[in-house]
Design a protein around this motif. Structure first.
Motif, PDB file in Angstrom:
ATOM      1  N   TYR A  19       4.404   5.184  18.639  1.00 27.71           N
ATOM      2  CA  TYR A  19       4.082   5.348  17.085  1.00 27.71           C
ATOM      3  C   TYR A  19       5.301   5.947  16.367  1.00 27.71           C
ATOM      4  O   TYR A  19       6.191   6.533  16.795  1.00 27.71           O
ATOM      5  CB  TYR A  19       2.776   6.437  17.084  1.00 27.71           C
ATOM      6  CG  TYR A  19       1.519   5.621  17.595  1.00 27.71           C
ATOM      7  CD1 TYR A  19       0.704   5.247  16.806  1.00 27.71           C
ATOM      8  CD2 TYR A  19       1.397   5.417  18.999  1.00 27.71           C
ATOM      9  CE1 TYR A  19      -0.432   4.544  17.190  1.00 27.71           C
ATOM     10  CE2 TYR A  19       0.108   5.209  19.401  1.00 27.71           C
ATOM     11  CZ  TYR A  19      -0.578   4.533  18.737  1.00 27.71           C
ATOM     12  OH  TYR A  19      -1.795   3.948  19.009  1.00 27.71           O
TER      13      TYR A  19
ATOM     14  N   GLU B 183       0.781   7.849  13.355  1.00 25.69           N
ATOM     15  CA  GLU B 183       1.143   7.031  12.547  1.00 25.69           C
ATOM     16  C   GLU B 183       1.684   5.665  13.320  1.00 25.69           C
ATOM     17  O   GLU B 183       2.775   5.797  14.005  1.00 25.69           O
ATOM     18  CB  GLU B 183       2.301   7.293  11.474  1.00 25.69           C
ATOM     19  CG  GLU B 183       2.606   6.541  10.345  1.00 25.69           C
ATOM     20  CD  GLU B 183       3.978   6.745   9.456  1.00 25.69           C
ATOM     21  OE1 GLU B 183       4.391   5.986   8.658  1.00 25.69           O
ATOM     22  OE2 GLU B 183       4.447   8.045   9.852  1.00 25.69           O
ATOM     23  N   ASP B 184       0.982   4.478  13.011  1.00 24.90           N
ATOM     24  CA  ASP B 184       1.212   3.470  13.801  1.00 24.90           C
ATOM     25  C   ASP B 184       2.556   2.497  13.010  1.00 24.90           C
ATOM     26  O   ASP B 184       3.032   3.173  12.109  1.00 24.90           O
ATOM     27  CB  ASP B 184       0.086   2.512  14.083  1.00 24.90           C
ATOM     28  CG  ASP B 184      -0.112   1.779  12.525  1.00 24.90           C
ATOM     29  OD1 ASP B 184       0.779   1.851  11.486  1.00 24.90           O
ATOM     30  OD2 ASP B 184      -1.544   1.314  12.596  1.00 24.90           O
TER      31      ASP B 184
ATOM     32  N   LYS C 190       0.308   3.144   9.145  1.00 25.14           N
ATOM     33  CA  LYS C 190      -1.335   3.441   8.956  1.00 25.14           C
ATOM     34  C   LYS C 190      -1.522   4.691   9.801  1.00 25.14           C
ATOM     35  O   LYS C 190      -0.837   4.985  11.017  1.00 25.14           O
ATOM     36  CB  LYS C 190      -2.192   2.339   9.399  1.00 25.14           C
ATOM     37  CG  LYS C 190      -2.113   1.286   8.569  1.00 25.14           C
ATOM     38  CD  LYS C 190      -2.592   1.087   6.940  1.00 25.14           C
ATOM     39  CE  LYS C 190      -2.729   0.035   6.367  1.00 25.14           C
ATOM     40  NZ  LYS C 190      -3.344   0.693   4.797  1.00 25.14           N
ATOM     41  N   TYR C 191      -2.273   5.763   9.237  1.00 24.46           N
ATOM     42  CA  TYR C 191      -2.456   6.863   9.925  1.00 24.46           C
ATOM     43  C   TYR C 191      -4.030   6.986  10.427  1.00 24.46           C
ATOM     44  O   TYR C 191      -4.781   6.529   9.766  1.00 24.46           O
ATOM     45  CB  TYR C 191      -2.428   8.030   8.877  1.00 24.46           C
ATOM     46  CG  TYR C 191      -0.904   8.446   8.522  1.00 24.46           C
ATOM     47  CD1 TYR C 191      -0.291   9.359   8.942  1.00 24.46           C
ATOM     48  CD2 TYR C 191      -0.499   7.711   7.401  1.00 24.46           C
ATOM     49  CE1 TYR C 191       0.917   9.373   8.748  1.00 24.46           C
ATOM     50  CE2 TYR C 191       0.794   7.825   7.018  1.00 24.46           C
ATOM     51  CZ  TYR C 191       1.768   8.776   7.589  1.00 24.46           C
ATOM     52  OH  TYR C 191       3.066   9.104   7.002  1.00 24.46           O
ATOM     53  N   TYR C 192      -4.013   7.777  11.519  1.00 21.83           N
ATOM     54  CA  TYR C 192      -5.302   7.618  12.461  1.00 21.83           C
ATOM     55  C   TYR C 192      -5.583   9.064  12.868  1.00 21.83           C
ATOM     56  O   TYR C 192      -4.330  10.016  12.986  1.00 21.83           O
ATOM     57  CB  TYR C 192      -5.483   6.934  13.552  1.00 21.83           C
ATOM     58  CG  TYR C 192      -5.041   5.555  13.086  1.00 21.83           C
ATOM     59  CD1 TYR C 192      -6.240   4.453  13.092  1.00 21.83           C
ATOM     60  CD2 TYR C 192      -3.939   4.758  13.067  1.00 21.83           C
ATOM     61  CE1 TYR C 192      -6.137   3.188  12.799  1.00 21.83           C
ATOM     62  CE2 TYR C 192      -3.843   3.480  12.775  1.00 21.83           C
ATOM     63  CZ  TYR C 192      -4.992   2.708  12.689  1.00 21.83           C
ATOM     64  OH  TYR C 192      -4.698   1.330  12.289  1.00 21.83           O
TER      65      TYR C 192
ATOM     66  N   LEU D 185      -9.695   7.496  19.646  1.00 19.73           N
ATOM     67  CA  LEU D 185      -9.950   7.627  18.040  1.00 19.73           C
ATOM     68  C   LEU D 185     -11.033   8.347  17.481  1.00 19.73           C
ATOM     69  O   LEU D 185     -12.151   8.071  18.128  1.00 19.73           O
ATOM     70  CB  LEU D 185      -9.436   6.343  17.636  1.00 19.73           C
ATOM     71  CG  LEU D 185      -8.282   5.512  17.646  1.00 19.73           C
ATOM     72  CD1 LEU D 185      -8.506   4.064  17.113  1.00 19.73           C
ATOM     73  CD2 LEU D 185      -7.144   6.444  17.170  1.00 19.73           C
TER      74      LEU D 185
ATOM     75  N   ASN E 273     -11.468   4.516  10.823  1.00 17.55           N
ATOM     76  CA  ASN E 273     -10.724   4.262   9.353  1.00 17.55           C
ATOM     77  C   ASN E 273      -9.402   4.452   9.734  1.00 17.55           C
ATOM     78  O   ASN E 273      -8.946   5.300  10.573  1.00 17.55           O
ATOM     79  CB  ASN E 273     -11.157   5.167   8.546  1.00 17.55           C
ATOM     80  CG  ASN E 273     -12.769   4.715   8.159  1.00 17.55           C
ATOM     81  OD1 ASN E 273     -13.282   3.576   7.959  1.00 17.55           O
ATOM     82  ND2 ASN E 273     -13.667   6.027   7.670  1.00 17.55           N
ATOM     83  N   SER E 274      -8.234   3.955   8.858  1.00 18.65           N
ATOM     84  CA  SER E 274      -7.060   4.256   8.784  1.00 18.65           C
ATOM     85  C   SER E 274      -6.531   4.551   7.512  1.00 18.65           C
ATOM     86  O   SER E 274      -7.400   4.097   6.525  1.00 18.65           O
ATOM     87  CB  SER E 274      -6.041   2.788   9.304  1.00 18.65           C
ATOM     88  OG  SER E 274      -6.199   1.986   8.415  1.00 18.65           O
ATOM     89  N   TYR E 275      -5.455   5.171   7.274  1.00 15.19           N
ATOM     90  CA  TYR E 275      -4.989   5.644   5.800  1.00 15.19           C
ATOM     91  C   TYR E 275      -3.594   5.478   5.742  1.00 15.19           C
ATOM     92  O   TYR E 275      -2.908   5.290   6.885  1.00 15.19           O
ATOM     93  CB  TYR E 275      -5.404   7.334   5.775  1.00 15.19           C
ATOM     94  CG  TYR E 275      -6.916   7.459   6.074  1.00 15.19           C
ATOM     95  CD1 TYR E 275      -8.044   7.452   5.118  1.00 15.19           C
ATOM     96  CD2 TYR E 275      -7.315   7.856   7.421  1.00 15.19           C
ATOM     97  CE1 TYR E 275      -9.104   7.598   5.394  1.00 15.19           C
ATOM     98  CE2 TYR E 275      -8.643   8.015   7.616  1.00 15.19           C
ATOM     99  CZ  TYR E 275      -9.595   7.900   6.660  1.00 15.19           C
ATOM    100  OH  TYR E 275     -10.745   8.091   6.866  1.00 15.19           O
TER     101      TYR E 275
ATOM    102  N   THR F  10      -5.692   5.797   0.243  1.00 16.43           N
ATOM    103  CA  THR F  10      -6.084   4.585   0.541  1.00 16.43           C
ATOM    104  C   THR F  10      -6.360   3.635  -0.756  1.00 16.43           C
ATOM    105  O   THR F  10      -6.866   4.410  -1.667  1.00 16.43           O
ATOM    106  CB  THR F  10      -7.583   4.519   1.529  1.00 16.43           C
ATOM    107  OG1 THR F  10      -7.845   3.143   1.868  1.00 16.43           O
ATOM    108  CG2 THR F  10      -8.863   5.117   0.935  1.00 16.43           C
TER     109      THR F  10
END
Length: 719
Positions: A304, A325-326, A330-332, A340, A344-346, A363
């Motif tokens: 990540y 953060e991928d 995108k954040y998880y 998880l 949702n991702s942000y 978002t």
């Protein structure tokens, strides 16, 4: 008994080291004025033994007719004379003569020889000026190449030796048979469980090895370091390329167990241990992160862009989570096991300081507030949300291009009618619940979190010509006077105060000193000129050079100011000069209504009160509640409190002021005072100058949090 073990026997020796007589004495023998020595001398056998011998007699060291007492063997006493170098004895003269003969420059030979538990001697060698290990007849077992040894680890089968000099240690390790296990090449040696950690510094780099107790290298030698954790070691290996500085990009980290086995290859640029959840975050040279457990299993199964542990407070159902953060930005949220918490991702995630478990999220180009499970706590309707880290859950928000301040529930605290509201920084962090605001017509002011004006917005803005100079290009806030000041044009400053007109100043730099005073600096032809001014622009003091030292304090609601220029010290109180000192002053410091002045070449510091009156000399810490001061004329000591009141008059030979460290049940921070009278008696005083024990002791000290006293025989303590 002998002087090494008991410390109270003095021995007379001839020039060959034969023991002639011993005296039970805690003071040096004055053999020059009293050459006839009476003695009672016994051997090492116990009194009940048939071999026990005791001899009484006298010995005249100036006479040639003396004989060595019968039944005396000197073999068992060789240790007795190594510690007595600084007493009047023939031995000192012998060593001095030998030193001169061997061309030693120093007239004093600092002999640290001693007898070891196994009967061997750590012995000083006159020829080399160093130490070795010898048997009782002086035969070298370990050649005299060393400056010192440490036998405190003999229970582990090793002795640490120092082959270095006064300026640099060269430490190594030998076993109890005096065989070298680790060559003396290191500055530091530390024992870590079953290992010996040896390391040295070369410039900014560390050179190290990890050995077992047999001297085998388990890890190293490498450049880098070892971070010892409970379950494993993080090993740093640096690529120095022959330089004494290592670029962080050339540092690599791996993990080893306490058997010295490599568990994780040292190829990572960082390794962080999250002990609370027994997890490890590693970063590779491409700045990719992985989450591992303490068995080094990959928890997430992929790399990540970032992995951050968040503490959601202990009383939370889930006290620790990870924000990840991928590779697509995108954040998880996930738990420590990699599960998880929300689908949702942000586009952005930031925990809100003081909120417990709420997060600012982004978002579709809008910001809102969520919890770690993705539940929406504040609708995604703001174009900006910024956590105010010095408040509890307050946020600066932007709605329809207008700035305001809201709380975590979305309630508006400051209306959305400002062009800009500034987040607190290092210069404004003490503003608390006040905010710097920029109005839509470019005026600058200060409001409370309820929107009330503290400083009415004025027609000034921060100078934009020095964006790269953060030290100058910042708003500054003086919380004690509610003053906002900043540079609004090149070398032009403005001071904004409540209910006052703006004051402009022309200075290269401006610094708030306290007490409504500023230090202004101008630079002309590369020469600095300093001014002390008040907030209304009145010049308090002008200097032709720069100030080495300037301090301000408020004493009894009036301003105390000390200023040092070219070794000349000026003391001002309530706007008037009350003292000037023309000695070679190094620095001056205000503390507890007193002024401590360091004079070049003087032992201790001079002390003045806030009125500029000279009190005397002190070597005490003037930050304590009471200060011991010596009168220069009489040489006697007195005691002042922090308000400069004299508690004990100047009639004592010495006063020692110490603060306890709570070692033995004294209240933490308590100050105790040992006082010595001119007739040699000691007493104890409390922090208010009251006697706890009036002078009655032969000796007294208050170090280490206890009162230690010496009594004469049969003396009763009177409290």
């Amino acid at each position: 008994m002998n002087s090494f073990d008991a410390g109270e026997e003095r021995y007379i020796l001839d020039r060959e080291g034969n023991i002639i007589a011993s005296i039970s004495s805690a003071t040096p023998l004055d053999t020059e004025n009293y050459p006839n020595i009476g003695y009672t001398y016994s051997n090492h056998w116990k009194e009940g033994s048939e071999l026990y011998r005791v001899v009484n007699g006298s010995y005249d060291i100036d006479s040639d007719e003396n004989s060595i007492p019968e039944n005396m063997s000197n073999a068992g006493y060789i240790r007795s004379f190594w510690d007595d170098f600084y007493y009047n004895s023939p031995k000192k003269d012998v060593i001095y003569q030998m030193a001169k003969k061997n061309s030693f420059k120093s007239e004093v030979v600092d002999n640290r020889s001693f007898g070891m538990d196994d009967g061997k001697l750590f012995l000083f060698d006159i020829k080399t000026g160093r130490y070795g290990i010898a048997d009782i007849r002086g035969n070298w077992i370990l050649s005299p190449e060393y400056q010192g040894i440490d036998v405190s680890y003999a229970d582990k089968g090793i002795i640490i030796v120092n082959k270095g000099s006064y300026y640099r240690r060269e430490l190594g390790v030998i076993d109890l048979d005096y065989n070298i296990l680790i060559e003396p090449d290191y500055e530091y040696i530390e024992l870590k469980d079953d290992f010996i950690f040896a390391h040295s510094f070369e410039g900014y780099t560390c050179f190290y090895s990890l050995y077992d107790y047999e001297g085998n290298a388990i890890i190293g030698p490498y450049y880098g370091n070892i971070d010892f954790k409970d379950d494993f070691m993080i090993v740093e290996i640096d690529d120095t390329d022959g330089s004494d500085y290592v670029d962080p990009e050339d540092k690599r980290y791996g993990i080893y167990n306490y058997k010295g086995q490599e568990l994780l290859e040292p190829v990572y640029t960082s390794i962080s241990v999250e002990k609370q959840v027994r997890r490890i975050v590693v970063e590779d040279k491409e700045s990719n992160y992985r989450l591992l457990d303490f068995e080094l299993n990959d928890i997430l199964g992929a790399s990540y862009k970032s992995i951050k542990l968040v503490n959601q407070e202990e009383d939370n159902d889930m006290p620790y989570i990870f924000v990840i953060e991928d590779q697509n930005g995108k954040y998880y949220f996930c738990d420590p096991d990699g599960k998880l918490l929300s689908d949702n991702s942000y586009d952005y995630l930031e925990d809100i300081d003081g909120s417990g478990d709420f997060y600012i999220a982004k978002t579709n180009d809008k910001y809102g507030v969520i919890d770690c499970f993705g539940n929406i706590r504040l609708d995604f309707k703001y174009s900006e949300l910024e956590s105010q880290h010095y408040d509890q859950g307050y946020m600066i928000a932007v709605l329809d291009d207008q700035y305001g301040v809201i709380d975590i529930c979305g309630e508006t605290l400051i209306d959305f009618n400002y062009k800009k509201i500034l987040r607190h920084n290092m210069y404004t962090k003490e503003m608390g619940d006040k905010y710097i605001v920029i109005t839509n017509d470019n005026r600058t002011g200060v409001v409370t979190k309820n929107g009330e004006n503290v400083i009415e917005p004025q027609n000034y803005r921060l100078y934009e010509g020095i964006k790269d100079n953060y030290d100058k290009g910042s708003y500054r806030y003086a919380s004690d006077e509610d003053m906002l000041y900043f540079e609004f044009a090149n070398n032009m400053w403005v001071v904004l105060k409540p209910d006052s007109l703006p004051e402009e100043f022309h200075f290269g730099s401006l610094e708030y000193l306290g007490g409504d005073l500023f230090l202004g600096k101008n630079y002309v032809d590369y020469k600095e000129k300093d001014y002390v001014i008040d907030a209304s622009g009145n010049i308090i003091k002008e200097f032709n050079d720069f100030l080495y030292n300037v301090e301000v304090a408020t004493v009894y609601d009036k301003t105390l100011l000390v200023m040092l220029e070219n070794n000349h010290l000026t003391i001002m109180y309530d706007g008037s000069t009350v003292g000037e000192i023309n000695d070679t002053v190094n620095f001056a410091h205000i503390n507890n209504n007193m002024i401590e002045v360091s004079i070049d070449g003087m032992s201790g510091s001079k002390v003045y009160n806030y009125k500029g009156e000279y009190l005397g000399i002190t070597d005490s810490d003037i930050s304590m509640e009471i200060v011991a001061v010596k009168d220069e004329v009489s040489g006697l000591y007195g005691l002042y409190d922090q308000d400069c009141n004299l508690l004990l008059d100047f009639e004592y030979e010495y006063i020692e002021v110490l603060r306890s460290d709570n070692y033995n049940k004294l209240e933490k921070g308590e100050v105790m005072v040992a006082v010595k009278t001119t007739d040699g008696k000691y007493g104890i005083v409390d922090a208010k100058g009251n006697w706890i024990y009036e002078p009655q002791f032969e000796l007294a000290s208050t170090s280490n949090g206890v009162i230690q006293v010496t009594l004469s025989k049969g003396q009763e303590i009177i409290k």
